[in-house]
Design a protein around this motif. Sequence first.
Motif, mmCIF file in Angstrom:
data_model
loop_
_atom_site.group_PDB
_atom_site.id
_atom_site.type_symbol
_atom_site.label_atom_id
_atom_site.label_comp_id
_atom_site.label_asym_id
_atom_site.label_seq_id
_atom_site.Cartn_x
_atom_site.Cartn_y
_atom_site.Cartn_z
ATOM 1 N N PHE B 172 66.920 62.416 26.090
ATOM 2 C CA PHE B 172 67.177 62.445 24.654
ATOM 3 C C PHE B 172 67.562 61.062 24.148
ATOM 4 O O PHE B 172 67.063 60.590 23.131
ATOM 5 C CB PHE B 172 68.292 63.443 24.321
ATOM 6 C CG PHE B 172 68.648 63.431 22.865
ATOM 7 C CD1 PHE B 172 67.913 64.193 21.976
ATOM 8 C CD2 PHE B 172 69.655 62.629 22.386
ATOM 9 C CE1 PHE B 172 68.207 64.154 20.625
ATOM 10 C CE2 PHE B 172 69.948 62.588 21.027
ATOM 11 C CZ PHE B 172 69.221 63.351 20.150
ATOM 12 N N GLY B 176 64.548 60.377 22.241
ATOM 13 C CA GLY B 176 64.838 61.206 21.070
ATOM 14 C C GLY B 176 64.358 62.626 21.216
ATOM 15 O O GLY B 176 64.509 63.442 20.305
ATOM 16 N N THR B 178 64.446 66.368 22.238
ATOM 17 C CA THR B 178 65.289 67.474 22.676
ATOM 18 C C THR B 178 64.383 68.382 23.490
ATOM 19 O O THR B 178 63.563 69.103 22.945
ATOM 20 C CB THR B 178 65.855 68.248 21.472
ATOM 21 O OG1 THR B 178 66.433 67.304 20.581
ATOM 22 C CG2 THR B 178 66.897 69.247 21.907
ATOM 23 N N PHE B 180 63.244 71.309 25.379
ATOM 24 C CA PHE B 180 63.533 72.713 25.648
ATOM 25 C C PHE B 180 62.920 73.170 26.972
ATOM 26 O O PHE B 180 63.172 74.276 27.411
ATOM 27 C CB PHE B 180 63.029 73.596 24.508
ATOM 28 C CG PHE B 180 63.973 73.678 23.364
ATOM 29 C CD1 PHE B 180 64.025 72.652 22.435
ATOM 30 C CD2 PHE B 180 64.832 74.746 23.209
ATOM 31 C CE1 PHE B 180 64.916 72.699 21.373
ATOM 32 C CE2 PHE B 180 65.724 74.809 22.146
ATOM 33 C CZ PHE B 180 65.758 73.782 21.233
ATOM 34 N N LEU B 230 51.963 61.453 24.461
ATOM 35 C CA LEU B 230 52.294 61.931 23.123
ATOM 36 C C LEU B 230 53.072 60.862 22.343
ATOM 37 O O LEU B 230 52.844 60.671 21.153
ATOM 38 C CB LEU B 230 53.130 63.211 23.212
ATOM 39 C CG LEU B 230 52.375 64.446 23.716
ATOM 40 C CD1 LEU B 230 53.332 65.616 23.879
ATOM 41 C CD2 LEU B 230 51.266 64.820 22.742
ATOM 42 N N SER B 236 55.418 63.188 16.172
ATOM 43 C CA SER B 236 56.779 63.183 15.639
ATOM 44 C C SER B 236 57.716 63.909 16.596
ATOM 45 O O SER B 236 57.292 64.695 17.438
ATOM 46 C CB SER B 236 56.820 63.849 14.279
ATOM 47 O OG SER B 236 56.680 65.240 14.433
ATOM 48 N N VAL B 238 59.877 66.211 15.967
ATOM 49 C CA VAL B 238 59.897 67.652 15.746
ATOM 50 C C VAL B 238 58.689 68.297 16.434
ATOM 51 O O VAL B 238 58.818 69.314 17.124
ATOM 52 C CB VAL B 238 59.909 67.977 14.241
ATOM 53 C CG1 VAL B 238 59.691 69.459 14.015
ATOM 54 C CG2 VAL B 238 61.206 67.535 13.613
ATOM 55 N N ALA B 239 57.534 67.670 16.288
ATOM 56 C CA ALA B 239 56.336 68.206 16.945
ATOM 57 C C ALA B 239 56.551 68.236 18.459
ATOM 58 O O ALA B 239 56.243 69.224 19.122
ATOM 59 C CB ALA B 239 55.124 67.361 16.591
ATOM 60 N N MET B 241 59.354 68.398 20.066
ATOM 61 C CA MET B 241 60.348 69.423 20.416
ATOM 62 C C MET B 241 59.666 70.793 20.494
ATOM 63 O O MET B 241 59.908 71.566 21.429
ATOM 64 C CB MET B 241 61.452 69.440 19.353
ATOM 65 C CG MET B 241 62.573 70.394 19.655
ATOM 66 S SD MET B 241 63.611 70.735 18.229
ATOM 67 C CE MET B 241 64.523 69.252 18.077
ATOM 68 N N ILE B 242 58.787 71.074 19.546
ATOM 69 C CA ILE B 242 58.126 72.378 19.560
ATOM 70 C C ILE B 242 57.114 72.441 20.710
ATOM 71 O O ILE B 242 56.925 73.494 21.318
ATOM 72 C CB ILE B 242 57.494 72.669 18.192
ATOM 73 C CG1 ILE B 242 58.598 72.679 17.134
ATOM 74 C CG2 ILE B 242 56.774 74.005 18.188
ATOM 75 C CD1 ILE B 242 58.114 72.777 15.727
ATOM 76 N N ILE B 243 56.485 71.308 21.010
ATOM 77 C CA ILE B 243 55.603 71.285 22.178
ATOM 78 C C ILE B 243 56.410 71.634 23.435
ATOM 79 O O ILE B 243 55.963 72.384 24.298
ATOM 80 C CB ILE B 243 54.920 69.904 22.321
ATOM 81 C CG1 ILE B 243 53.908 69.709 21.192
ATOM 82 C CG2 ILE B 243 54.240 69.777 23.678
ATOM 83 C CD1 ILE B 243 53.307 68.332 21.131
ATOM 84 N N ILE B 245 58.931 73.534 23.583
ATOM 85 C CA ILE B 245 59.163 74.977 23.571
ATOM 86 C C ILE B 245 57.931 75.699 24.124
ATOM 87 O O ILE B 245 58.038 76.624 24.930
ATOM 88 C CB ILE B 245 59.477 75.466 22.146
ATOM 89 C CG1 ILE B 245 60.834 74.932 21.713
ATOM 90 C CG2 ILE B 245 59.446 76.985 22.071
ATOM 91 C CD1 ILE B 245 61.163 75.216 20.266
ATOM 92 N N GLY B 246 56.762 75.239 23.684
ATOM 93 C CA GLY B 246 55.524 75.821 24.195
ATOM 94 C C GLY B 246 55.422 75.667 25.702
ATOM 95 O O GLY B 246 55.090 76.609 26.426
ATOM 96 N N LEU B 247 55.759 74.471 26.176
ATOM 97 C CA LEU B 247 55.699 74.198 27.611
ATOM 98 C C LEU B 247 56.687 75.096 28.357
ATOM 99 O O LEU B 247 56.368 75.647 29.422
ATOM 100 C CB LEU B 247 56.010 72.724 27.864
ATOM 101 C CG LEU B 247 55.999 72.256 29.320
ATOM 102 C CD1 LEU B 247 54.616 72.430 29.913
ATOM 103 C CD2 LEU B 247 56.427 70.804 29.429
#
Lengths: 329, 435, 310
Positions: B172, B176, B178, B180, B230, B236, B238-239, B241-243, B245-247
């Motif tokens: 982090f 930067g 986060t 998941f 990436l 970004s 945020v993108a 971070m959501i990736i 989550i997907g992983l």
Amino acid sequence: MDWNTIFVTTVKASIGLETVVYALAAIGVNIQFGYAGLLNFGQAAFLGVAAYGLAVIVSTFGLSFWLGIAVGLAATVVLAFLLGIPTLRLRADYLAIVTIAAAEIVRLVFRSVAFKDVFGGSDGRQNFSGDFYAMNPFAPGTYGIGPISFNERTTWVLTVGWVLIALSCALVYLLMKSPWGRVLKAIREDEDAVRSLGKNVFSYKMQALVLGGVIGCLGGFIFGLGQASIQPDLFGTEFTFYAYTIVILGGAARVFSPVVGAAIFWVLLVFVGNTLSEAVGAGVFGTAVTVTQVGSVRFILVGLGLMLLLIFRPQGIFGDKREMALDAR
Amino acid sequence: MTQIEGAPLRRAVIAFTAFLGGLVLLLASPAWAEGEALKGTLQNQGQPVNGVKISVVAEDGSPVAAVTTGADGTWEVPVPKAGKFKVTLDQTTLPSGVALKFKDKGTLDVQVYEGNQRNVLFALAPAGQQGSGNTSGETSSSFWDRVAQLTFEGFNLGLIIALAAMGLSLVFGTTGLTNFAHGELLTLGAMAAYLFNATLGVPLILAAVIAVAIGGGLGYLQDRFFWGQLRKRGSSLVAMMIISIGLALFLRYVFLFFFGGESRPFADYNAQPGVQVGPISAAPKNFIAMAIELAVLVIVGLALLKTRTGKAARAVADNPALAASSGINVERVIRIIWTVGGAVAALAGVMLGLAQNINFQMGFQILLLVFAGVTLGGLGTAFGALVGSLVVGLFIQLSTLVVPTELKTVGALLVLILVMLFRPQGILGRRERIG
Amino acid sequence: MHADTTVTSKKAAALAAFEGIETEPGVPKPDPILVVEKVVRRFGGLTAVDVDHVEIQRGSITALIGPNGAGKTTFFNQLTGFDTADEGSWSFNGKQLKGVPAHRVARSGMVRTFQLTKALSKLTVMENMRLGAQNQRGENFFRALIPGSWRGQEDEITERAEELLERFKLAAKRDDFAGSLSGGQRKLLEMARALMVGPELVMLDEPMAGVNPALTQSLLGHVKDLREEGMTVLFVEHDMDMVRDISDWVIVMAQGAVIAEGPPDTIMSDSRVIDAYLGAHHDAPMSAEEAEEQLQEAEAELEAEIEEKA
């Protein structure tokens, strides 16, 4: 392989209970995340407190249905304030961590033995939907076209659900066309700039969090009523991540994308799930895959889909790359 | 974006996915199948116990075989195929003065997997010293004994959280992100160790070393072929971070697909008899695990403080632009952090598996506590994460003095929210500078 | 566009106000719009801002200059509520502003821009402009749902925005996304958007940074126009030519404190200012070796700082 069954269940999924529930949850996420840039990873908790508010009032305390709805809505608003006040002044990822933690807290409390008298432990609550079905204007029978039809109870729940979706979409449309929506979108871009123009950023973020939570909580009511029961584990973190996948699938910050996204998402999920189950049953994979493993394949595909979507088409299916909400930060 | 930019990334994603796929296929491959069996060694205080009757019954109730332990205390029952079996120790055949340590554990349900020669352990103790169930009946112990015991357990949990938090916090701080999917690195470590230990029969210590190496390798590959790409692309935060989550979803259910939904222990150091140290009673493995955890944390901490790379890592975490302008190779530092972070997370996974068995959700379940620890200590600071994690671990265990055990996590997460309210920069963090 | 007759009168008025004022830091002005008293901001052990007393004259263009790291932007952040000062107080039009959040500072008539332009790139130029308008009925949640309640006001706002866009030569870009503008155009948009708020005091943080030289003159003209319209301008700038060209008064900061004040022509030759920019020991221009030496010192300091922080 029984293609007919696969086809019928898939078509039914496009307007079915899951689609309705997830569409409402995703409309809420779209307001918070798509328009305002708030990372609320606890949307499941908003649906949870609403559904439990209703269920506990009716089945635990034996009070009226409408009081239950009022308590559910109030609980949602209170939760939004509890989560928003400490975090909305901080950086975006703090809200993400706090909301996901709060969602787990809510779920663990609901399923705890200590509160079994109130929330019913891991079995959840039943017997709270009687008043709702007593209002059913549909006479007993099935409604639909050919095999794609539902019984009167499901028809009633789905009708109410789709009316709520339509109203929510209308609300979002009006708001996002207005100066209110403009402030929200500007906050997503750069909240310091908005602050320097005399807008109370904290207040707008809070309004977005509450509104997104309240619309999501309608999904919680529908979920509980549609199943005539609720269990705490329905509201795990996966629920929230599904809702995010739906929003991103349709394209963030577009009025109808959560609805279209939810329909596509569930059609795909049901189709893949059914086809795989049928294939396993028919021995297509030999003994390499069992029926119980098919359940996990669904989640694997969602995870993979979410990754690929964000990497290759972050604006979603219908989104426009230029006004894409995601790369704001 | 253009095709030219997209192509290498797409290849990278495919390569990465294929690698993961291959790894988990390895987990499930029955290539080493030799014939399934149940076996074990009966010992009482280090001495073999012979002449004890042990019978095995299949899940549907049909008897498989009954054997008697040999002079060296060993027994073995080949089973026809993988499945669930009931193993019963005939307590009447135990020599006098020897009894089951836990009276209710005379019959065990065990799962035998394809090619698995499953060790079954009956814990014996001198008669009169046995307990009941898994908890060695400490109802009579005083309040302060419980505090001491819970502090010990909390410290143990806190160290595991700290191991996981180090990597999360440094990633982090430097990128930067986060992440998941960090919890899944723990699960992967535990599963890799399980694969080598329980399925392949490698001693656990060696298996743990292999798992740590795999974790480090995967951390490196993840950054090399996935996150690094990436970043280069300018995705970004945020993108990303959501990736992640997907992983995380993807990996967690890949684990479920191959490992199944149940919790399983390692084959070694299972049901180790506890020892009493002052007011604290615990299995020796716990002390050794804690020593290893502490040693690794100290080594990583010293490396951060003393080595060039460590200093560079902290500089990058502090201010990436400044670090880059003073000649630090930021990408290289980030890659090292991912590698070490992955290895340490795998170790944390093995330790967690040792403490509470292995299941596909273990990483995700502890991830929230890791977040709590990291946030408590101040996002992005390595030593803050350490302190925060220990606080979380201790708080969780000690809170069971007043709240029901099932709600102990709730208390910790509530404290996290309260800290946000009053000291958002964490215990050791600094206020952020704007502009 | 820039009416010359009025220019001279307003500029003359501003210059007349500064006539005979001592060139000492913290000197009182005849009609201050902003009065700052003992503002301190520390980051850990580092004192970023320590301003004892400073006043900004109404209707003037005041420049705030100083070497890098002098605390100019941090000072801006304190004054506009974007960061909280550890100590001190300041008043705008006699109203105390300490502890007032940023959006209320802006509403009271003190509007700032940012060093790194904050054009809202996924909104169109026109939407950016409209956002600046105050007291919008449609920004209330419930009234937003009744378009009739805010349409009329929105039309007025749009009209005002169009006038400003015309003036700032952005009218042709009206419906483009702000993200598609050039760096200079973004600066212009940010300034125009700030004017939509209807400010009395405009605070510009490096308005010329990263602007194409061709646009500089036009931007300078716009800044001068603000004074002509009766607004007060306070701006941070590095470009000395620009400072000399447009400012009526210059305030110099170094190491967080105000070290000198005065008219632009005299301030440039002030020994305190030269010392602050060049370091106290240099009275001659730096040689190449000296520059190299300074660079190495700075790097050593940087490393020491990294050491200490971690």
